[in-house]
Design an enzyme around this catalytic site. Structure first.
Site, PDB file in Angstrom:
ATOM      1  N   CYS A 278      72.735  48.341  -8.136  1.00  0.00           N
ATOM      2  CA  CYS A 278      71.701  47.515  -8.745  1.00  0.00           C
ATOM      3  C   CYS A 278      70.452  47.611  -7.886  1.00  0.00           C
ATOM      4  CB  CYS A 278      72.165  46.067  -8.848  1.00  0.00           C
ATOM      5  SG  CYS A 278      70.896  44.990  -9.569  1.00  0.00           S
TER       6      CYS A 278
ATOM      7  N   ASP B  63      61.594  44.702 -17.267  1.00  0.00           N
ATOM      8  CA  ASP B  63      62.637  44.747 -16.250  1.00  0.00           C
ATOM      9  C   ASP B  63      62.363  45.949 -15.361  1.00  0.00           C
ATOM     10  OD1 ASP B  63      64.835  43.919 -14.877  1.00  0.00           O
ATOM     11  OD2 ASP B  63      66.297  44.312 -16.463  1.00  0.00           O
ATOM     12  N   ASN B  64      62.814  45.860 -14.120  1.00  0.00           N
ATOM     13  CA  ASN B  64      62.798  46.998 -13.198  1.00  0.00           C
ATOM     14  C   ASN B  64      61.402  47.580 -12.995  1.00  0.00           C
ATOM     15  OD1 ASN B  64      65.665  46.774 -13.100  1.00  0.00           O
ATOM     16  ND2 ASN B  64      65.782  47.921 -15.015  1.00  0.00           N
TER      17      ASN B  64
END
Length: 520
Positions: free
Chosen positions: A166, A318-319
């Site tokens: 992750c 996200d990310n």
């Protein structure tokens, strides 16, 4: 005439290269499983799925054979079996968890599937092998099709180990500087399984996509999951693809990456020789070696070739690695989420000390003439190998080189997709003047990890030098001991030197930090 001849030869060459690459993959992946060079023999025997019993709400051992966790009762996931040793990072639901760091140290190269890191955005879909299908093609493909799981398994396959991490791994260290919008990952949000599946290249070739489709550099391959998730930001910026109240989890990568046999992108249906667990994407999921876990879509439902980058909600919200001065309000107000130069794809270079463990002690008098082993893991992205891991006992003034235990064989193109485990023995006497043990890794770019952390809104890619503090104290028996202290403990667990104001970092990319104690 010359132009027409060049076009014909180019198409013929692309077709020959496509066929040759596919046949190479076919030959590599259909070896006898008992062959000494096969994945199962070389990396096996794999640790088998055998979740430890959970504990009941009263703390007693739970001997029920279903091995469901009492914490899942009353949630959409109460049917899912889980290992009770996993550390829950977001309460009861959704299930986001990592194993204790000591268990990664115990198993090292291959992680048991029940102890592999889990990142879920919502409920685990209850899917069935017999009825689940995968749609392959999209608007650009000449021959889109639908494939069942039995049909998928019958196609030529690949099998090899991949480290999946992750990108929030070690985020709690950043949250101890200033709160991010992400939850508290510790240092064990990572694991390695031997994944088996069908190369995405194989699936796209069957849909009529060729190497020639890659040449203009504009096309992307989009991957969409099965589950429906709440939209928390509104309709989005795309008039032709408005986000509804529920959105799918999806992302895209350049078509060239998806089609290249160099990068080993696959649709996986097995891990460590067994079908995927529900938490890991059963019945099939995307695997992109060298990328962050957030791009590896679970419960995969659709593969689409597009003439543009994905417009999926999660591909943008996200990310992202935004600059340190950008907070949540500014990111929304100024549209930072839609600046794709900040997108996060490849894993960063990182290393962690797992031995000594947090709160471990070492009697001084009994061991002063002996040696002491320090060790941990290191990984990087992009198919690069980790070349060395070093430790420092004097806060970076000098460095000692560890011994790397490299289990992985590179693929046919020299790419490495896995972590390494490292260790070094030092004289216990060297700890007498030591205040901190540092570790850092180097990869084939010949660049080390940064010494200091950089704060970002999402708290991702926390890959600064890992520090373990060394204290001396008297234990309950009256012995003088070295006491080792890690920076944080995962989730809501207390402990770690980063909780103390006096030990916190004084800067993290956005100016001098002034901490205020909770008592004030």
């Amino acid at each position: 005439k010359v132009g027409r001849l060049i076009k014909i030869l180019t198409k013929k060459r692309a077709k020959q290269q496509s066929f040759a690459s596919n046949e190479t993959l076919r030959t590599m992946n259909e070896k006898n499983p008992q062959d000494e060079n096969s994945c199962a023999v070389f990396y096996g025997p794999y640790p088998k799925y055998d979740p430890m019993p959970t504990v009941t709400a009263t703390g007693d051992d739970d001997d029920n054979t279903s091995k469901t966790d009492y914490r899942d009762n009353g949630t959409p996931d109460e049917w899912v079996t889980r290992d009770g040793r996993m550390i829950r990072l977001t309460g009861r639901h959704p299930f986001n968890s990592e194993p204790p760091l000591g268990l990664l140290q115990k198993y090292r190269f291959i992680t048991p599937t029940q102890l592999h890191v889990v990142r879920n955005h919502g409920a685990v879909p209850k899917l069935d092998w017999e009825t689940h299908t995968l749609l392959v093609g999209g608007p650009v493909a000449p021959n889109p099709y639908e494939v069942s799981m039995d049909e998928l398994v019958a196609l030529p396959s690949s099998e090899f180990p991949i480290t999946l991490s992750c990108c929030g791994n070690r985020r709690k260290e950043v949250n101890m500087i200033k709160r991010t919008i992400g939850f508290n990952w510790g240092a064990a949000g990572v694991g390695t399984n031997v994944w088996k599946g069908v190369p995405v290249r194989e699936l796209l070739l069957r849909a009529g996509i060729t190497d020639q489709d890659v040449m203009d550099g504009t096309k992307h391959c989009e991957f969409i999951g099965y589950e429906d998730l709440p939209n928390k930001v509104g309709p989005g910026p795309f008039e032709d693809e408005v986000w509804g109240k529920l959105v799918k989890y999806g992302t895209s990568i350049p078509l060239g990456r998806a089609m290249s046999p160099v990068f080993d992108v696959m649709v996986a249906y097995e891990a460590n020789g067994e079908k995927l667990l529900p938490d890991h994407g059963f019945p099939c999921r995307l695997i992109i070696p060298g990328y962050i876990g957030g791009r590896m879509v679970k419960w995969l439902k659709e593969i689409r070739v597009l003439n543009h980058e994905s417009k999926n909600h999660y591909h943008y919200h996200d990310n992202k690695i935004l600059p340190p001065h950008v907070d949540a309000e500014r990111a929304l107000r100024e549209g930072w989420w839609y600046r794709q130069e900040y997108i996060l794809n490849e894993l960063s270079l990182n290393s962690v000390i797992s031995q000594p463990a947090h709160n471990e002690t070492l009697p001084i008098a009994l061991n002063i003439t002996k040696t002491f082993e320090i060790g941990g893991y290191a990984h990087t992205g992009g198919g690069r190998p980790v070349l060395r891991v070093e430790i420092s006992l004097d806060q970076g003034e000098t460095w000692l080189t560890s011994t790397i235990d490299r289990k992985e064989r590179p693929n046919a193109f020299g790419m490495y997709w896995c972590w390494v485990w490292w260790a070094i023995s030092i004289p216990v006497a060297d700890l007498v003047e030591c205040r901190e043990i540092w570790c850092r890794a180097w990869d084939s770019l010949q660049s080390p990890q940064p010494t200091e952390p950089t704060w970002t809104l999402m708290g991702q890619h926390a890959n600064h030098v890992f520090r373990v503090k060394v204290h001396t104290k008297e234990n309950e028996s009256g012995e003088n001991v070295f006491w080792f202290e890690h920076p944080t403990q995962a989730g809501q667990q207390r402990g770690g030197w980063a909780e103390r104001i006096g030990d916190k970092f004084k800067a993290a990319g956005y100016g001098r930090i002034e901490y205020v104690s909770q008592s004030e």
